[in-house]
Design a protein around this motif. Structure first.
Motif, PDB file in Angstrom:
ATOM      1  N   GLY A 321       0.848  -1.194   0.000  1.00  0.00           N
ATOM      2  CA  GLY A 321       0.000   0.000   0.000  1.00  0.00           C
ATOM      3  C   GLY A 321       0.884   1.244   0.000  1.00  0.00           C
ATOM      4  N   GLU A 322       0.287   2.428  -0.146  1.00  0.00           N
ATOM      5  CA  GLU A 322       1.057   3.679  -0.221  1.00  0.00           C
ATOM      6  C   GLU A 322       1.737   4.006   1.112  1.00  0.00           C
ATOM      7  N   ASP A 323       1.028   3.774   2.238  1.00  0.00           N
ATOM      8  CA  ASP A 323       1.630   4.034   3.558  1.00  0.00           C
ATOM      9  C   ASP A 323       2.277   2.749   4.040  1.00  0.00           C
ATOM     10  N   VAL A 324       3.620   2.787   4.183  1.00  0.00           N
ATOM     11  CA  VAL A 324       4.369   1.554   4.507  1.00  0.00           C
ATOM     12  C   VAL A 324       4.548   1.407   6.021  1.00  0.00           C
ATOM     13  N   ALA A 325       4.931   2.480   6.696  1.00  0.00           N
ATOM     14  CA  ALA A 325       5.088   2.418   8.165  1.00  0.00           C
ATOM     15  C   ALA A 325       4.757   3.783   8.756  1.00  0.00           C
ATOM     16  N   SER A 326       4.138   3.753   9.923  1.00  0.00           N
ATOM     17  CA  SER A 326       3.745   5.015  10.549  1.00  0.00           C
ATOM     18  C   SER A 326       4.054   4.959  12.045  1.00  0.00           C
ATOM     19  N   LEU A 327       4.793   5.958  12.544  1.00  0.00           N
ATOM     20  CA  LEU A 327       5.076   6.068  13.984  1.00  0.00           C
ATOM     21  C   LEU A 327       4.356   7.313  14.496  1.00  0.00           C
ATOM     22  N   LYS A 328       3.550   7.121  15.529  1.00  0.00           N
ATOM     23  CA  LYS A 328       2.782   8.262  16.055  1.00  0.00           C
ATOM     24  C   LYS A 328       3.057   8.451  17.535  1.00  0.00           C
ATOM     25  N   PHE A 345       6.653   9.876  12.540  1.00  0.00           N
ATOM     26  CA  PHE A 345       7.426   9.605  11.322  1.00  0.00           C
ATOM     27  C   PHE A 345       6.592   8.732  10.390  1.00  0.00           C
ATOM     28  N   MET A 346       6.582   9.083   9.114  1.00  0.00           N
ATOM     29  CA  MET A 346       5.801   8.309   8.148  1.00  0.00           C
ATOM     30  C   MET A 346       6.693   7.884   6.974  1.00  0.00           C
ATOM     31  N   ILE A 347       6.624   6.607   6.602  1.00  0.00           N
ATOM     32  CA  ILE A 347       7.394   6.106   5.446  1.00  0.00           C
ATOM     33  C   ILE A 347       6.388   5.698   4.373  1.00  0.00           C
ATOM     34  N   ARG A 348       6.570   6.257   3.168  1.00  0.00           N
ATOM     35  CA  ARG A 348       5.646   5.941   2.068  1.00  0.00           C
ATOM     36  C   ARG A 348       6.324   5.068   1.019  1.00  0.00           C
ATOM     37  N   ARG A 349       5.500   4.443   0.189  1.00  0.00           N
ATOM     38  CA  ARG A 349       5.999   3.488  -0.806  1.00  0.00           C
ATOM     39  C   ARG A 349       7.074   4.111  -1.703  1.00  0.00           C
ATOM     40  N   GLY A 372       9.539  -4.162  14.652  1.00  0.00           N
ATOM     41  CA  GLY A 372       8.800  -4.893  15.689  1.00  0.00           C
ATOM     42  C   GLY A 372       9.717  -5.684  16.611  1.00  0.00           C
ATOM     43  N   ALA A 373      11.033  -5.402  16.551  1.00  0.00           N
ATOM     44  CA  ALA A 373      11.984  -6.126  17.414  1.00  0.00           C
ATOM     45  C   ALA A 373      12.013  -5.511  18.811  1.00  0.00           C
ATOM     46  N   THR A 374      11.456  -4.304  18.955  1.00  0.00           N
ATOM     47  CA  THR A 374      11.323  -3.708  20.287  1.00  0.00           C
ATOM     48  C   THR A 374      10.019  -2.890  20.296  1.00  0.00           C
ATOM     49  N   GLU A 375       9.447  -2.733  21.476  1.00  0.00           N
ATOM     50  CA  GLU A 375       8.163  -2.022  21.601  1.00  0.00           C
ATOM     51  C   GLU A 375       8.412  -0.594  22.072  1.00  0.00           C
ATOM     52  N   PRO A 376       7.565   0.378  21.600  1.00  0.00           N
ATOM     53  CA  PRO A 376       7.707   1.730  22.156  1.00  0.00           C
ATOM     54  C   PRO A 376       7.167   1.761  23.591  1.00  0.00           C
ATOM     55  N   ASP A 377       7.676   2.683  24.422  1.00  0.00           N
ATOM     56  CA  ASP A 377       7.147   2.822  25.795  1.00  0.00           C
ATOM     57  C   ASP A 377       5.729   3.391  25.743  1.00  0.00           C
ATOM     58  N   SER A 378       5.503   4.291  24.769  1.00  0.00           N
ATOM     59  CA  SER A 378       4.133   4.784  24.531  1.00  0.00           C
ATOM     60  C   SER A 378       4.070   5.226  23.081  1.00  0.00           C
ATOM     61  N   GLY A 379       2.851   5.492  22.606  1.00  0.00           N
ATOM     62  CA  GLY A 379       2.686   5.819  21.192  1.00  0.00           C
ATOM     63  C   GLY A 379       2.488   4.539  20.384  1.00  0.00           C
ATOM     64  N   SER A 380       2.374   4.683  19.049  1.00  0.00           N
ATOM     65  CA  SER A 380       2.084   3.488  18.240  1.00  0.00           C
ATOM     66  C   SER A 380       2.990   3.395  17.014  1.00  0.00           C
ATOM     67  N   VAL A 381       3.281   2.154  16.616  1.00  0.00           N
ATOM     68  CA  VAL A 381       4.021   1.876  15.378  1.00  0.00           C
ATOM     69  C   VAL A 381       3.128   0.958  14.563  1.00  0.00           C
ATOM     70  N   SER A 382       2.730   1.382  13.378  1.00  0.00           N
ATOM     71  CA  SER A 382       1.890   0.481  12.568  1.00  0.00           C
ATOM     72  C   SER A 382       2.484   0.305  11.173  1.00  0.00           C
ATOM     73  N   ILE A 383       2.326  -0.904  10.664  1.00  0.00           N
ATOM     74  CA  ILE A 383       2.842  -1.247   9.343  1.00  0.00           C
ATOM     75  C   ILE A 383       1.648  -1.298   8.399  1.00  0.00           C
ATOM     76  N   GLY A 384       1.831  -0.759   7.163  1.00  0.00           N
ATOM     77  CA  GLY A 384       0.718  -0.614   6.220  1.00  0.00           C
ATOM     78  C   GLY A 384       0.231  -1.913   5.603  1.00  0.00           C
ATOM     79  N   ALA A 385      -0.784  -1.766   4.756  1.00  0.00           N
ATOM     80  CA  ALA A 385      -1.405  -2.929   4.112  1.00  0.00           C
ATOM     81  C   ALA A 385      -0.460  -3.566   3.102  1.00  0.00           C
ATOM     82  N   VAL A 387       2.276  -5.021   3.340  1.00  0.00           N
ATOM     83  CA  VAL A 387       3.728  -4.813   3.499  1.00  0.00           C
ATOM     84  C   VAL A 387       4.377  -6.126   3.924  1.00  0.00           C
ATOM     85  N   LYS A 388       5.411  -6.530   3.167  1.00  0.00           N
ATOM     86  CA  LYS A 388       6.173  -7.730   3.526  1.00  0.00           C
ATOM     87  C   LYS A 388       7.585  -7.248   3.842  1.00  0.00           C
TER      88      LYS A 388
END
Length: 540
Positions: A321-328, A345-349, A372-385, A387-388
């Motif tokens: 998808g166009e949005d590859v990874a998003s950190l909020k 931070f946002m990473i696009r295709r 995904g090798a470590t977790e944030p203390d707060s906030g979110s990290v999501s990987i887009g549709a 994405v391999k």
């Protein structure tokens, strides 16, 4: 200063040198190049007398001091890093040791009757120590360590507690502080971050002695050397100029040799055709004989030896998808050390982000958060549709099964793939022929890195997260990887200290500094042009 005269050398069944000659003269800075296993380290070992040629000789001018840095740093513990560096500073460290012994003798009541002699000797040794600039030695040792990114705390702490990579830097600092007449540096650019690499580059440019070095970092070599010594099929060929000039000259020489070879082949074919046609005719017997003799005398031109580099081509990766990874609003701290706080931070295709930042800024942490090798203390990290992800980290090399052979490891990951395609894959990453039967436990760091890379890229991801992917890779494999990744259709997020790699592959830069995070459109080359420095923390 150093002459290599008609040396021949064989290691078990491998012939490394056949009547090879070269010289290292005062003020020369020579890059030693050649494929892996060609004998680069053997040359260093023969110059330092750790090995000997089977024939011929290597002579070093009388009184010439040599400092040799290699990857085998030996045991270090029980002293601070500064003391360890000063210990290796050549004659001055021996004089310092004698000074300490004399100071102890002067306060020893049992040696009162020798006191006049001890005091006289102390005066002589102290004068020699001053002459060698001994009192400035600790300051110079700290300066060198700081250049190699040591903090004050690390300089004064026990050297035994440092990791292997930092011990390498201590061993390198010893040679730099010694300032010998000749420095032999075998891969000094390994294990260095970009800031240290640039500092070392400046140091070596200003060094007045002679230098012979190998490096897998083409940019580093290019900026320092004024001559290249190439090991090629048992001989030593010399090219005046930097590494780029050597590559141009070698390509030109190969082209000329190919043209010469083709011209001679055409001429030979013509002569042979004439001989075949007229050999049965008595009227042409004399002509045929003279042409046969002429052919026997001709010195044959060899075709140029082709460097064996195999190109790796990606199978097309599935589209993400166009949005590859998003950190909020991400926060991450280790104890009291805050790495990220409220970070977006946002990473696009198709974006190729390279991360810049001094040691400890949080570059690897960001990669781990995204992977995904470590977790944030707060906030979110999501990987887009769709994405391999393919994640290459230094610890990935520890996950290889030491009991399997290279081929078995590839088969384990790709049970459906045919033998032929797995052998082709191994060949692309420098494992040809019987190499694939090597057990993984005997592989060097570079070989392991190549194997992990091969596994990751065979069934291609569309998002590559790479932490120092070029560490341990030789120049040819690095070129192959850069070429392959240039054609890669997916998205990338990576950390590298190799400027050639950074410039060739990035189209975005994320700079992490203590003052905050800065984003730059355009790749590494534009980043350097806009900021005026090659790395954060270095302002030119």
């Amino acid at each position: 200063m150093i002459r290599i005269e008609n040396i021949s050398k064989q290691l078990s069944h491998r012939i490394l040198f056949i009547e090879a000659s070269a010289a290292l003269n005062r003020g020369e800075k020579i890059g030693l190049v050649g494929p892996n296993g060609a004998g680069k380290t053997t040359i260093f070992r023969m110059i330092t007398g750790q090995e000997f040629p089977d024939e011929g000789q290597i002579s070093v001018d009388r009184g010439v001091t040599i400092g040799y840095f290699n990857q085998d740093v030996g045991e270090m513990s029980g002293r601070s890093a500064v003391a360890e560096v000063m210990e290796g500073a050549g004659p001055v460290s021996e004089v310092a040791a004698e000074l300490r012994a004399l100071e102890a003798a002067m306060s020893d009541p049992d040696r009162m009757d020798e006191m006049d002699a001890i005091i006289e000797r102390y005066g002589e040794v102290q004068a020699r120590f001053e002459e060698l600039d001994g009192y400035a030695l600790e300051g110079r040792a700290r300066e060198v360590l700081a250049g190699l990114s040591f903090s004050e705390e690390m300089m004064d702490g026990d050297v035994g507690k440092l990791s292997g990579g930092w011990k390498m830097r201590v061993a390198l600092a010893r040679i730099l502080l010694m300032r010998p007449d000749v420095m032999l540096l075998d891969e000094p650019s390994n294990h260095l971050d970009l800031e240290s690499l640039i500092w070392l580059e400046d140091f070596l440019k200003g060094y007045e002695g002679a230098l012979l070095m190998t490096s897998h970092d083409r940019e580093f070599m290019n900026r320092i050397v004024n001559k290249v010594l190439e090991i090629d099929a048992g001989s030593l060929n010399s090219y005046t100029g930097n590494y780029e000039f050597y590559e141009e000259q070698r390509a030109l020489a190969e082209k000329q040799q190919q043209a010469q070879f083709e011209r001679q082949q055409a001429m030979l074919a013509k002569e042979i055709k004439f001989i075949e046609r007229f050999k049965a005719r008595a009227s042409h017997a004399a002509q045929v004989q003279s042409r046969v003799k002429k052919l026997e005398k001709i010195e044959r031109v060899e075709p140029p030896k082709r460097r064996q580099t195999v190109a790796f081509e990606f199978r097309p990766a599935p589209r993400s998808g166009e949005d590859v990874a998003s950190l909020k609003n991400v926060a991450k701290a280790y104890g009291s050390r805050v790495i990220y706080d409220g970070f977006d931070f946002m990473i696009r295709r198709k974006e190729r982000w390279c991360l810049m930042g001094v040691n400890g800024a949080g570059k690897s942490t960001l990669l781990k958060l995204v992977a995904g090798a470590t977790e944030p203390d707060s906030g979110s990290v999501s990987i887009g549709a769709s994405v391999k992800m393919g994640y290459f980290a230094q610890h990935a090399m520890d996950l290889i099964d030491g009991d399997r052979t290279i081929f078995e490891e590839l088969e384990h990951h790709f049970p459906q793939a045919g033998q032929g395609s797995l052998r082709a894959l191994a060949g692309c990453f420098g494992f040809s022929g019987d190499d694939v039967e090597k057990r993984c436990r005997v592989l060097s760091g570079g070989e392991k890195a190549r194997l992990v890379m091969a596994i990751m890229l065979f069934d291609p991801p569309n998002f590559l997260v790479l932490d120092e992917p070029t560490n341990h890779l030789d120049l040819d494999t690095k070129e192959m990887l850069i070429k392959a990744l240039s054609d890669f259709e997916g998205t990338m997020l990576f950390v590298s200290h190799d400027r050639h790699f950074l410039a060739a592959l990035s189209n975005r830069v994320l700079e992490i500094t203590p003052e905050g995070v800065h984003q730059y459109g355009g790749g590494y080359t534009e980043y350097v042009a806009r900021t005026g420095h090659e790395a954060p923390g270095l302002h030119s």
